[in-house]
Design an enzyme around this catalytic site. Structure first.
Site, PDB file in Angstrom:
ATOM      1  CG  ASP A   1      -2.292   0.625   0.888  1.00 41.75           C
ATOM      2  OD1 ASP A   1      -2.291   1.818   0.527  1.00 41.75           O
ATOM      3  OD2 ASP A   1      -3.336  -0.052   0.964  1.00 41.75           O
TER       4      ASP A   1
ATOM      5  CG  HIS B   1      -4.560   1.952  -2.069  1.00 46.45           C
ATOM      6  ND1 HIS B   1      -4.639   2.354  -0.762  1.00 46.45           N
ATOM      7  CD2 HIS B   1      -5.819   2.065  -2.567  1.00 46.45           C
ATOM      8  CE1 HIS B   1      -5.885   2.689  -0.470  1.00 46.45           C
ATOM      9  NE2 HIS B   1      -6.624   2.528  -1.555  1.00 46.45           N
TER      10      HIS B   1
ATOM     11  CD  GLU C   1     -10.209   3.674  -0.689  1.00 47.33           C
ATOM     12  OE1 GLU C   1     -11.058   4.091   0.107  1.00 47.33           O
ATOM     13  OE2 GLU C   1      -9.104   3.236  -0.334  1.00 47.33           O
TER      14      GLU C   1
HETATM   15  C1  ACM Z   1     -10.842  -0.690   0.783  1.00 45.60           C
HETATM   16  O1  ACM Z   1     -11.327  -0.631   1.925  1.00 45.60           O
HETATM   17  N1  ACM Z   1     -10.262   0.382   0.250  1.00 45.60           N
HETATM   18  C2  ACM Z   1     -10.895  -1.908   0.014  1.00 45.60           C
END
Ligand code: ACM
Length: 630
Positions: free
Chosen positions: A196, A270, A347
């Site tokens: 991440d 991410h 996201e």
């Molecule tokens: C997430 O909670 N962004 C998968």
């Protein structure tokens, strides 16, 4: 309480008859019946048998569990007074993970089709012993197991917990500890969120900078999200990653406990840690990118709308990105036997793609009308890479937008809708809706929970109430469900356990037990017995479900009232408005309490059971009650 059930007198057992009953086992077995026999005694003379080598391996697991607290050395062979058998002719009812367990005064027999079933039979047997079986040290053990008959198998094949090791790095030993406990509750998938913005945690030998650079960030303390950005020249000394040897050891440790590991490489969003290592992977080639130490780098507008202030996104138009992914997935596929690899997809900010000439040219060339379609183009190419390594792609539900990759499975986190839609299109899904099973969220009152800033609550009862298969959905596409532990605010394994249990007891029941066995009051009784075992095992857990739940209402005349409910039933609530701490001599709550005006007025409440306090005292200032009013 456990003792009472374990040492049920023989005559009482007789009177219980042979109808299906509730056990104290987590998760609740499909069928459990006390039978007419004296209990089985565990003594130094107890032996453990396995009808072949694989069964004897599980016999050894049982022996290890029992030797530690009893001090006995159990003889293991082909035949034992506790007998584990792998069926020569499969019993179709049991499937790959089911088992039967029969206890009489002379023998305990566990039968299963596969070692996984024997392993689960052993977990159930251990849970029928007193909590002291969890003791780290030798105890005075005079244990008996009530005569019973169990036939048990899971409702879902995918019973997962997710652990985020990017936001906070957990040592190899911590991860093993987490796996060890989840396996006892018959979870079989650890979804390992390995990468991440805040750290790349898996060694990729062909891309050494991923861990040399991507696994290190500048040290910061205090509230994650508010941390100061890295300063010029500041050393990134907060490091952590798993070597490939660590990963092999963890995968093997998990496999011994019937837990498979789903690795997640979260792309194309991410990805700040990957970009910090290899800046050429993002559209802006940002060579100032640093692994994020928990600073705020996004603007959130609600409704899932956001803007990333840094380019933490891989460039879908760059062939180098796919070469990178090929290298990563080659090594990931070789390390993890699980058939799926999770490739993230959540996201992902498209703002830099919108401004990038190469992305725009690619969209034109490929006839992609939106950046969602561009992300879908990326995911389809990623799927091909993952398939070329003999694996299947899974992604968060954003991968539906712009069109699903042909064989992709979907993890539905923003609700159930993504899962429903994917199933309509004939794709497999795992249900992880944040409103029900995001166990990083608050499980109690923000005023008394360790993280007072989480954006919402998921109380135990919400976890319990979750049903992974909505009525209008074809159940065959639901592989199962998963509770997810994000770790922005979770800095230690003790805190990870606190957030996981008891909510993961509710989800363990939900993923394993027949829907028809679900009952809140019996769940909470069993949970309390399980808490004694967690105490013995020195596993942390939250008792927030015993706390008062305080809300407010304001009537049309402007008068404010405090309302109290409890999650666990049959608790007494006492309250004060006079600055004193409430106890059982304070007014007993029987209905909404008028809260007079006054800057410093505070409503305090506490829960009791049988004359003893059981929950925390929660003090809610009038101004906070006003914020809570419905
Ligand atoms: C997430 O909670 N962004 C998968």
């Amino acid at each position: 309480m456990m003792q009472k059930v374990l040492y049920i007198p023989f005559l009482l057992l007789l009177s219980l008859g042979l109808h299906a009953q509730q056990s104290n086992i987590f998760p609740q077995p499909a069928q459990f019946t006390y039978t007419r026999s004296l209990p089985f005694q565990i003594t130094a003379a107890t032996t453990i048998g396995g009808n072949n080598k694989e069964a004897q391996k599980i016999a050894q697991t049982l022996s290890n569990e029992l030797s530690r607290p009893t001090g006995y050395t159990f003889k293991i062979g082909e035949k034992g007074t506790i007998q584990l058998n792998l069926n020569k002719t499969p019993n179709a009812e049991l499937g790959d993970e089911g088992y039967t367990l029969r206890v009489t005064n002379t023998a305990i027999t566990i039968d299963a089709n596969k070692p996984a079933g024997l392993f689960y039979g052993v977990q159930s047997l251990v849970q029928m012993l007193p909590p002291a079986v969890e003791s780290k040290t030798k105890v005075q053990a005079k244990w008996s197991v009530a005569a019973c008959q169990i036939t048990d198998y899971p409702r879902f094949g995918w019973r997962g917990l997710m652990l985020d090791v990017s936001r906070h790095f957990f040592s190899k030993e911590d991860v093993m500890r987490y796996i060890d406990r989840m396996a006892k509750y018959k979870y079989n998938v650890l979804h390992w969120h390995l990468t991440d913005d805040n750290g790349w945690r898996i060694e990729i030998k062909s891309l050494p900078k991923l861990t040399q650079v991507g696994a290190c960030r500048v040290p910061r303390y205090g509230k994650f999200g508010d941390h100061e950005a890295p300063k010029d020249g500041e050393l990134a000394t907060d490091c952590g990653f798993y070597t490939q040897e660590d990963i092999k050891a963890i995968v093997a440790y998990a496999a011994e406990r019937n837990v498979q590991i789903l690795p997640e490489i979260d792309v194309p969003g991410h990805s700040a840690a990957a970009v910090a290592a290899y800046p050429e992977l993002c559209c802006t080639d940002d060579n100032t990118m640093k692994v994020n130490p928990g600073s705020n780098f996004a603007e959130w507008y609600g409704n899932g709308q956001f803007k990333m202030l840094i380019d933490n996104t891989l460039d879908p138009s760059d062939p180098k990105v796919y070469e990178f992914l090929d290298k990563v997935f080659t090594e990931v596929a070789a390390l993890f036997p699980f058939p799926y690899i999770h490739a993230g997809g959540d996201e992902c900010y498209h703002g830099y793609w919108e401004k990038d000439a190469n992305c725009q040219a690619l969209m034109k060339k490929e006839g992609l009308k939106t950046t969602h379609e561009l992300q879908s183009y990326f995911t389809k190419k990623t799927e091909k890479i993952i398939q070329s390594k003999g694996k299947k792609l899974m992604g968060w539900d954003e991968i539906l937008e712009g069109g699903l990759a042909p064989e992709a499975a979907v993890m539905s986190w923003r609700g159930l809708e993504g899962g429903i839609e994917a199933a309509k299109q004939g794709h497999y899904v795992v249900m992880t809706p944040n409103d029900f099973v995001y166990i990083d969220l608050l499980q109690g009152d923000p005023l008394v929970e360790p993280d007072q800033t989480a954006y919402k609550q998921v109380r135990l009862k919400q976890c319990f109430d979750f049903e992974p298969v909505p009525e209008d959905m074809d159940a065959k596409y639901v592989l199962g469900g998963q509770a997810c532990l994000w770790t922005e605010k979770i800095l230690s394994i003790r805190q990870a356990e606190y957030m996981t249990y008891p909510r993961a007891l509710a989800t363990a029941d939900m993923f394993w037990s027949p829907k028809s066995t679900k009952n809140w009051d019996s769940f909470t009784q069993r949970m309390e017995m399980q808490m004694e075992r967690l105490d013995m095992a020195e596993i942390n857990y939250a008792r927030s479900c015993f706390d008062p739940v305080i809300t407010a209402t304001q009537k049309e005349d402007g008068k404010l009232y405090a309302n109290v409910t409890t999650e666990v039933n049959n608790l007494d609530v006492y309250y004060t408005l006079d600055e004193s701490m409430p106890d059982r001599f304070s007014p007993k709550y029987t209905g909404p309490v008028f809260v007079p005006e006054g800057n410093s007025v505070t409503f305090k409440a506490v829960t009791y059971r049988n004359g003893k306090p059981i929950g925390k005292t929660i003090a809610v200032p009038r101004a906070v009650l006003l914020e809570r009013k419905k």
